[in-house]
Structure formats: C-alpha cells, structure tokens
Design a protein around this motif. Structure first.
Motif, PDB file in Angstrom:
ATOM      1  N   UNK A   1    -100.665  22.208 -28.655  1.00  0.00           N
ATOM      2  CA  UNK A   1     -99.467  21.807 -27.910  1.00  0.00           C
ATOM      3  C   UNK A   1     -98.840  20.568 -28.516  1.00  0.00           C
ATOM      4  N   UNK A   2     -99.656  19.603 -28.902  1.00  0.00           N
ATOM      5  CA  UNK A   2     -99.147  18.397 -29.564  1.00  0.00           C
ATOM      6  C   UNK A   2     -98.357  18.779 -30.815  1.00  0.00           C
ATOM      7  N   UNK A   3     -98.886  19.708 -31.589  1.00  0.00           N
ATOM      8  CA  UNK A   3     -98.210  20.095 -32.832  1.00  0.00           C
ATOM      9  C   UNK A   3     -96.978  20.945 -32.554  1.00  0.00           C
ATOM     10  N   UNK A   4     -97.004  21.745 -31.491  1.00  0.00           N
ATOM     11  CA  UNK A   4     -95.808  22.501 -31.102  1.00  0.00           C
ATOM     12  C   UNK A   4     -94.693  21.537 -30.708  1.00  0.00           C
ATOM     13  N   UNK A   5     -95.005  20.576 -29.829  1.00  0.00           N
ATOM     14  CA  UNK A   5     -93.991  19.608 -29.405  1.00  0.00           C
ATOM     15  C   UNK A   5     -93.547  18.750 -30.586  1.00  0.00           C
ATOM     16  N   UNK A   6     -94.466  18.455 -31.476  1.00  0.00           N
ATOM     17  CA  UNK A   6     -94.141  17.621 -32.632  1.00  0.00           C
ATOM     18  C   UNK A   6     -93.063  18.190 -33.522  1.00  0.00           C
ATOM     19  N   UNK A   7     -92.938  19.519 -33.536  1.00  0.00           N
ATOM     20  CA  UNK A   7     -91.920  20.125 -34.404  1.00  0.00           C
ATOM     21  C   UNK A   7     -90.620  20.423 -33.661  1.00  0.00           C
ATOM     22  N   UNK A   8     -90.568  20.084 -32.355  1.00  0.00           N
ATOM     23  CA  UNK A   8     -89.322  20.288 -31.616  1.00  0.00           C
ATOM     24  C   UNK A   8     -88.403  19.084 -31.817  1.00  0.00           C
ATOM     25  N   UNK A   9     -87.118  19.309 -31.603  1.00  0.00           N
ATOM     26  CA  UNK A   9     -86.148  18.222 -31.751  1.00  0.00           C
ATOM     27  C   UNK A   9     -85.985  17.444 -30.453  1.00  0.00           C
ATOM     28  N   UNK A  10     -86.085  18.139 -29.317  1.00  0.00           N
ATOM     29  CA  UNK A  10     -85.764  17.507 -28.040  1.00  0.00           C
ATOM     30  C   UNK A  10     -86.920  17.521 -27.041  1.00  0.00           C
ATOM     31  N   UNK A  11     -88.134  17.791 -27.501  1.00  0.00           N
ATOM     32  CA  UNK A  11     -89.285  17.815 -26.605  1.00  0.00           C
ATOM     33  C   UNK A  11     -90.173  16.592 -26.772  1.00  0.00           C
ATOM     34  N   UNK A  12     -90.828  16.194 -25.699  1.00  0.00           N
ATOM     35  CA  UNK A  12     -91.849  15.156 -25.732  1.00  0.00           C
ATOM     36  C   UNK A  12     -93.005  15.584 -24.835  1.00  0.00           C
ATOM     37  N   UNK A  13     -94.192  15.073 -25.140  1.00  0.00           N
ATOM     38  CA  UNK A  13     -95.397  15.428 -24.396  1.00  0.00           C
ATOM     39  C   UNK A  13     -96.103  14.157 -23.970  1.00  0.00           C
ATOM     40  N   UNK A  14     -96.744  14.223 -22.824  1.00  0.00           N
ATOM     41  CA  UNK A  14     -97.560  13.100 -22.361  1.00  0.00           C
ATOM     42  C   UNK A  14     -98.710  13.647 -21.521  1.00  0.00           C
ATOM     43  N   UNK A  15     -99.790  12.931 -21.491  1.00  0.00           N
ATOM     44  CA  UNK A  15    -100.933  13.322 -20.671  1.00  0.00           C
ATOM     45  C   UNK A  15    -101.792  12.089 -20.441  1.00  0.00           C
ATOM     46  N   UNK A  16    -102.696  12.189 -19.482  1.00  0.00           N
ATOM     47  CA  UNK A  16    -103.581  11.075 -19.159  1.00  0.00           C
ATOM     48  C   UNK A  16    -105.015  11.584 -19.128  1.00  0.00           C
TER      49      UNK A  16
ATOM     50  N   UNK B   1    -100.367  16.761 -36.077  1.00  0.00           N
ATOM     51  CA  UNK B   1     -99.014  16.399 -36.531  1.00  0.00           C
ATOM     52  C   UNK B   1     -98.143  16.159 -35.286  1.00  0.00           C
ATOM     53  N   UNK B   2     -98.281  14.982 -34.712  1.00  0.00           N
ATOM     54  CA  UNK B   2     -97.598  14.686 -33.444  1.00  0.00           C
ATOM     55  C   UNK B   2     -96.179  14.161 -33.647  1.00  0.00           C
ATOM     56  N   UNK B   3     -95.907  13.588 -34.813  1.00  0.00           N
ATOM     57  CA  UNK B   3     -94.564  13.067 -35.132  1.00  0.00           C
ATOM     58  C   UNK B   3     -94.039  12.086 -34.084  1.00  0.00           C
ATOM     59  N   UNK B   4     -94.953  11.378 -33.441  1.00  0.00           N
ATOM     60  CA  UNK B   4     -94.561  10.350 -32.486  1.00  0.00           C
ATOM     61  C   UNK B   4     -94.003  10.879 -31.177  1.00  0.00           C
ATOM     62  N   UNK B   5     -94.154  12.178 -30.925  1.00  0.00           N
ATOM     63  CA  UNK B   5     -93.549  12.786 -29.734  1.00  0.00           C
ATOM     64  C   UNK B   5     -94.527  12.957 -28.575  1.00  0.00           C
ATOM     65  N   UNK B   6     -95.774  12.547 -28.758  1.00  0.00           N
ATOM     66  CA  UNK B   6     -96.772  12.654 -27.689  1.00  0.00           C
ATOM     67  C   UNK B   6     -97.284  11.275 -27.313  1.00  0.00           C
ATOM     68  N   UNK B   7     -97.187  10.934 -26.025  1.00  0.00           N
ATOM     69  CA  UNK B   7     -97.742   9.671 -25.532  1.00  0.00           C
ATOM     70  C   UNK B   7     -99.123   9.936 -24.951  1.00  0.00           C
TER      71      UNK B   7
END
Length: 341
Positions: A157-172, A185-191
């Motif tokens: 999921x991190x890598x799927x979101x990482x290749x999107x233009x307008x998606x971000x992911x977060x979890x705790x 390959x998160x590309x800074x899109x997952x917190x």
C-alpha cells in the motif's frame, strides 16, 4: 517483543483465488499452524475456549484470511478523508481501546488479500477529488504494522500510494517490527505515526505491545528512511503524578530523537474518554484493570451518532491540555500539534 505469530488461522475459500491468500496458506502450513476453513471472515463461531474470557484471548491470537467484499471506504475524519481497509482487529491488549466495542463479538484479526481491488477503489476516490490531496488512514480498525511482517499488505500500500500524484497514506502503531518497510518506495507520501504514552499507561494498560524503547528505536529508523514522522499521545490519562509522568515522556522522546532529522513532525493529543458500553466490555475482558472508569468523576458529552461519552470535567480537561501542549512546545517547538477532547 517477538513479532506476532497466530496460534490459529481461518481461511475463506475464495481467498485462495488471490496470490496473497495462497502465499499465506503455504506460509502457515510450513510453520505448522492449525488452519481451518470458514465461509466468511465475519462468521467465526467455533473458537476454542470454555467461556467468553478464554474465547476472547484465543481470538486475539487468531488470524482470518479473507476477502474485503465491501469496497466503499469509511470516512476517517479528522485524520484522513478515508480509511483504506487492509485489516481488522489487533493482537494488542490495550485496556482502553475503542476496538473492544467496535468489534464486539469479533475481536479476531482479519487480513484482506484482494489488494488490487482495494487499490483500484482507492484510486477511484483519488480521481474523484483531484487536484485535492486524498489522505487515507491505513486500517483504522487495526494496528496494521502488527501483522505486516506476515502479509506485506502495508508495504504494498505504501508503494501504491507512493506512485500516485494526489494520494497520501498515514497509520499509527504500537509495534516496532518495521524493518521490512524501510526500503519501501514511499516517495514521502506516507506518514508513519507511533503511539506513545507515560510509563504508567504503557505498563498498566498496554500489554501485548512493543516497549517504549522499541518504539523509539523503530521511529528513528523510520525517520532516517525518509518517512514523515508523527506521534500520537493517546489516551492522555490523569494518573497519580501524571504531570511528572508526561514530562518524563517528552524528555525521553526528545532524548531518543536527538540528532535525527524530523521535518514536519506532528503530534496528535487525545484525552481519555469512555462510553457506557465500553466500560462493560473493558470490565468483562480485563476485570483486574486499574483503568479509572467512574462516571461520577467525569462529564458526559454527546458525541456523533447520538452516542455519548464520559470525558474529564472542564477544569481537569483544561489543565490537561495546557500542561501537555506546554510540554510539546518546550521539547518540540516546531512541531504541528492537534488536540482532541
């Protein structure tokens, strides 16, 4: 602590139509774990145990491999626009956890193997909202890190979101088993957010989770791998000497992160609250818990959907917020802070 390993596994027959389902079946066969078949991940009725107390503990060590049939995502405000459904249930035994009432009679852990269908649905939500950013909370009814060393669903999921233009992911998470996520390959899109608390709370109310030291070691690795980092302090609980206990928490956190770059660091601070149904479930599942659930010492507050909750009284709540916000500002002056009552 050791990574989670289920003592019992159930598999929906249709789950074996997916590569991850077959992979998990083979993995658990090799590990010698008992595998049973179930018609639906929502219909596990033959858990071992002579009473509800025993069945609850068995359920917490049971993994169900299934299909996520409902691909309409729940909203996840205020943390995100939507919850992306990767798993349900948690192996932790946190006494205060809202999942005890949310999951009710189904506290077992479920993982969903139809990831491509889930990702396609997520992409649909992203496309609907673009050019606005769409944030997803990963498995908000689970601690997804606790099982991801087995499934790698979160990593995918991190890598799927990482290749999107307008998606971000977060979890705790309260678990430290994150090494396999460091090269994603998160590309800074997952917190990546870690749940932390005072010594008193972790010792008395968070059995079955990683220690504070393990969480801090993992947080440093995550930050060094370039993930945006955040912390959730929840529930903020007025135990004896709570002011000293929470000051020590932030001292320890500051020391653990010394020398680690944490741009955009975030804190989410959430006061302890409980509902009437939650109290009944907690007292049933953890009869010796020290968790204070005396309604006479709280204020009743109406919540969404007509469900009320017991929160700290106004003066106590104000003091709690002032003190904890002050600690964050003192030790992490540049952090972004959200506070929830």
């Amino acid at each position: 602590m050791k990574p989670f390993s289920p003592q019992l596994v159930y598999i929906e027959p249709r789950a074996l139509e997916y590569p991850l389902g077959r992979e998990l079946k083979e993995k658990f066969e090799q590990l010698g774990v008992e595998i049973r078949q179930t018609t639906s991940h929502n219909q596990i009725r033959d858990l071992p145990g002579d009473n509800d107390f025993q069945k609850y503990r068995v359920a917490k060590s049971t993994l169900v491999v299934g299909i996520r049939k409902t691909l309409k995502f729940d909203t996840s405000k205020p943390s995100a626009e939507y919850a992306i459904p990767l798993a349900t249930g948690c192996m932790g035994h946190c006494h205060y956890c809202y999942l005890q009432t949310t999951l009710g009679s189904k506290p077992y852990i479920r993982t969903y193997v139809n990831l491509d269908e889930i990702f396609a649905a997520a992409q649909g939500y992203i496309d609907e909202r673009k050019p606005e950013i769409t944030r997803f909370e990963a498995a908000c009814t689970s601690d997804i890190v606790g099982i991801d060393h087995l499934t790698h669903s979160l990593k995918k999921t991190i890598e799927f979101i990482g290749q999107t233009e307008y998606g971000q992911l977060r979890f705790v998470t309260k678990f430290h088993h994150i090494d396999h996520l460091l090269d994603a390959k998160h590309n800074g899109k997952t917190r990546f957010r870690f749940s932390i608390n005072s010594r008193y709370v972790i010792k008395n109310f968070e059995p079955g989770t990683s220690s504070f030291e393990e969480r801090m070691e993992a947080a440093c690795k995550v930050a060094k791998a370039g993930y945006p980092l955040g912390f959730i302090v929840a529930p903020i609980y007025r135990h004896d000497d709570w002011q000293a206990g929470y000051r020590e928490l932030f001292e320890r956190l500051s020391a653990a992160l010394e020398g680690v770059e944490t741009p955009g660091l975030t804190f989410e601070l959430i006061q302890h609250r409980f509902t009437g149904p939650a109290k009944k479930v907690i007292e049933k599942n953890y009869p010796k818990s020290k968790l204070q659930l005396d309604e006479s010492k709280r204020k009743y507050k109406w919540g969404r959907y007509g469900i009320g909750k017991y929160v700290y009284k106004t003066e106590e709540a104000a003091e709690l917020e002032t003190v904890i916000r002050g600690y964050v500002k003192e030790y992490f002056p540049d952090a972004v802070v959200q506070y929830f009552t």
